[in-house]
Write a protein that holds these residues in place. Structure first.
Motif, short mmCIF file in Angstrom:
data_model
loop_
_atom_site.label_atom_id
_atom_site.label_comp_id
_atom_site.label_asym_id
_atom_site.label_seq_id
_atom_site.Cartn_x
_atom_site.Cartn_y
_atom_site.Cartn_z
N THR A 19 0.84 -1.19 0.00
CA THR A 19 0.00 0.00 0.00
C THR A 19 0.88 1.24 0.00
OG1 THR A 19 -0.12 -0.06 2.41
CG2 THR A 19 -1.91 -1.12 1.20
N VAL A 20 0.33 2.34 -0.50
CA VAL A 20 1.01 3.63 -0.47
C VAL A 20 0.06 4.63 0.18
CG1 VAL A 20 2.19 5.42 -1.77
CG2 VAL A 20 2.23 3.06 -2.60
N ASP A 21 0.53 5.26 1.26
CA ASP A 21 -0.28 6.24 1.99
C ASP A 21 0.28 7.64 1.79
OD1 ASP A 21 -1.56 4.01 2.89
OD2 ASP A 21 -1.04 4.27 5.00
N VAL A 51 5.76 18.13 6.97
CA VAL A 51 6.24 17.25 5.89
C VAL A 51 5.08 16.49 5.28
CG1 VAL A 51 7.79 15.33 5.32
CG2 VAL A 51 8.44 16.97 7.09
N THR A 52 5.07 16.40 3.95
CA THR A 52 4.14 15.51 3.26
C THR A 52 4.98 14.46 2.54
OG1 THR A 52 4.09 16.89 1.27
CG2 THR A 52 2.41 17.30 2.94
N ALA A 53 4.52 13.21 2.60
CA ALA A 53 5.30 12.12 2.01
C ALA A 53 4.38 11.00 1.56
CB ALA A 53 6.32 11.60 3.02
N ASP A 54 4.83 10.30 0.54
CA ASP A 54 4.16 9.07 0.11
C ASP A 54 4.95 7.92 0.72
OD1 ASP A 54 2.40 10.56 -1.37
OD2 ASP A 54 3.50 10.33 -3.25
N VAL A 55 4.29 7.16 1.58
CA VAL A 55 4.96 6.09 2.32
C VAL A 55 4.47 4.73 1.80
CG1 VAL A 55 5.50 5.13 4.57
CG2 VAL A 55 5.09 7.59 4.33
N ARG A 111 9.99 5.72 1.90
CA ARG A 111 9.34 7.00 2.22
C ARG A 111 9.84 8.04 1.23
NH1 ARG A 111 7.00 9.33 7.32
NH2 ARG A 111 6.92 7.13 7.86
N ASN A 112 8.93 8.57 0.45
CA ASN A 112 9.28 9.58 -0.55
C ASN A 112 8.68 10.91 -0.12
OD1 ASN A 112 10.05 10.88 -2.94
ND2 ASN A 112 8.13 10.33 -3.94
N VAL A 113 9.54 11.81 0.38
CA VAL A 113 9.08 13.12 0.84
C VAL A 113 8.77 13.99 -0.38
CG1 VAL A 113 9.73 15.21 2.09
CG2 VAL A 113 10.41 12.96 2.97
#
Length: 470
Positions: A262-264, A302-306, A316-318
């Motif tokens: 999953t990606v959140d 911070v916003t990130a796709d985890v 973790r992609n910030v």
């Protein structure tokens, strides 16, 4: 005008031409009746129409049931062959149909001939060993099947449900998952509960681990539910007796047959470290430091796709960072005063050089298994034993099974132990420097031969000395 009508018109014209050619040939001769010529033209036209619209055919009857019409028997025979070949491929063994087939001659319109696909579908439906429906495969391996696709879709939704939340925007799997409509063996698993058990069953995987202070090969194996031999098989090039800090080991990991990825999209605050400024202090020794002003850490939004696999973060992609509050400066005083010779360096040297006869961890000795808290290094009687690092002697005397023992306090909660000595050359309270001779090796206490028992403890916990030695 249709093709059939056109061909009929052409044939009628040809019949008329025959009549005219015949009439021309009798010109000036006794006239004959035109009826024979008209009859010929009619026969030719009717035959052409019949040959175009109708065709000789056969009614195919299987086990007493009329299935349809074919132009020739080979069409149905070949259809049966194809069905048998496909059934053999699906079932995994040679399959032959046992049907009573008969053919009855007939004259039928071409449009009434039965499509070959209809025959094949009928024949497939008669094979009780094969069912048509939806098949679930993972990396090409069949997991199960269902006559209703919704059952398989629901199964996958239930598998991923524990890992999906309001922040999840992508759900996928760690392997290729497909649901296809096809024929499959009737004995294929169709119980969704059993399919779920297959998808979630654990398999042995492999991950890596970075060796930390105090780690031993045996302890890591036990902590991860492995035997020493299993751990060694995963790390064939590793000397199990000489681990070092930062070394990468392979560790067995139990992972499910099918993982859910999953990606959140997350938004959170993160601390911004304080910038550090150092000021010199000649009242402290070199290597010592003291915080004068701790400063106040900053804060960032911070916003990130985890990315997670079965709920465990893998990436973790910030995507953006916004500073909410700037960090203030942290001030540290660093010592400049020359260090005394006895002052700890923070690094250890070998107290003696010899053969290691017993390592840190469990061992078999005196008829039973016991936990060995250090290294036994065999050396000749009277060999000089040196301080592994500088510090203060806190023990120097007889200590039961250790025999004559020296313990040095190196600060920061670290102490080194030197046991089974024949004689001691230091006393409690002495300051010793790294490499200083502190005792002579022997075999006092619970010992089976001349050696130095070397031990390191951190905050009272025994650790593997080899992880600290060069």
């Amino acid at each position: 005008m249709t093709e059939t009508a056109e061909r009929s018109r052409v044939l009628r014209l040809q019949g008329t031409r025959v009549y005219h050619r015949a009439w021309s040939a009798t010109a000036g001769k006794p006239k004959l009746s035109p009826l024979p010529f008209l009859a010929i033209s009619a026969v030719v036209g009717v035959a052409a129409v019949v040959g175009t619209v109708y065709t000789p055919s056969y009614v195919v009857t299987v086990d007493g049931t009329d299935l349809g019409l074919v132009r020739n028997q080979a069409i149905f025979t070949q259809a049966m062959d194809r069905v048998e070949d496909r059934a053999s491929e699906i079932l995994g063994y040679e399959y032959q149909m046992e049907h009573t087939v008969s053919y009855t001659p007939a004259l039928s319109e071409r449009s009434e001939l039965t499509p070959v696909a209809d025959f094949e579908n009928y024949l497939f439906d008669q094979i009780s060993e094969i069912t048509q429906g939806y098949v679930l495969t993972v990396d090409g391996q069949t997991v199960g099947a269902a006559t209703d696709r919704a059952a398989l879709d629901t199964l996958l939704e239930e598998l991923s449900a524990p890992y999906v939340n309001e922040n999840t925007f992508s759900v996928s799997y760690t392997k290729n998952v497909h649901i296809t409509k096809e024929y499959f063996p009737s004995d294929t698993q169709q119980d969704t509960a059993a399919m779920m058990a297959t998808l979630t069953a654990n398999t042995n995987g492999q991950t890596t681990y970075e060796v930390q202070k105090g780690d031993t090969f045996m302890a890591l194996a036990f902590d991860n539910g492995m035997t020493m031999s299993e751990m060694e098989a995963l790390n064939p090039d590793v000397d199990v007796d000489r681990l070092y800090i930062g070394q990468i080991l392979n560790i067995k990991e139990e992972i499910p047959f099918l993982g859910v990825q999953t990606v959140d999209a997350l938004t959170y605050t993160e601390e911004i470290e304080c910038p550090v400024r150092e000021v010199e202090d000649d009242s402290m020794y070199q290597g010592e430091s003291k915080v004068l002003d701790a400063g106040v850490p900053g804060e960032a939004l911070v916003t990130a796709d985890v990315t997670y696999v079965n709920g465990v973060e893998r990436e973790r992609n910030v995507t953006s960072t916004t500073t909410i509050r700037e960090a203030t400066e942290k001030v540290i005083a660093v010592g400049t005063k020359e260090r005394p010779t006895w002052y700890p360096t923070g690094n250890y040297i070998w107290p003696v050089y010899g053969t290691i006869t017993s390592r840190f961890g469990y061992r078999y000795i005196f008829g039973s298994y016991s936990y060995h808290s250090g290294l036994d290094i065999a050396v000749p009687y009277g060999t000089s034993v040196k301080a592994a690092d500088g510090g203060t002697v806190v023990t120097a005397g007889w200590e039961g099974s250790y025999g004559y023992l020296v313990v040095i306090d190196h600060g920061n909660g670290e102490r080194s132990y030197y046991g089974h000595n024949s004689s001691l050359l230091v006393s409690v309270g002495d300051k010793v420097y790294q490499g200083q001779v502190i005792a002579k090796a022997g075999s006092t206490g619970r010992s089976t031969g001349n050696h130095c028992h070397f031990e390191i403890r951190v905050n009272g916990t025994r650790v593997n000395p080899e992880a600290y030695l060069p």
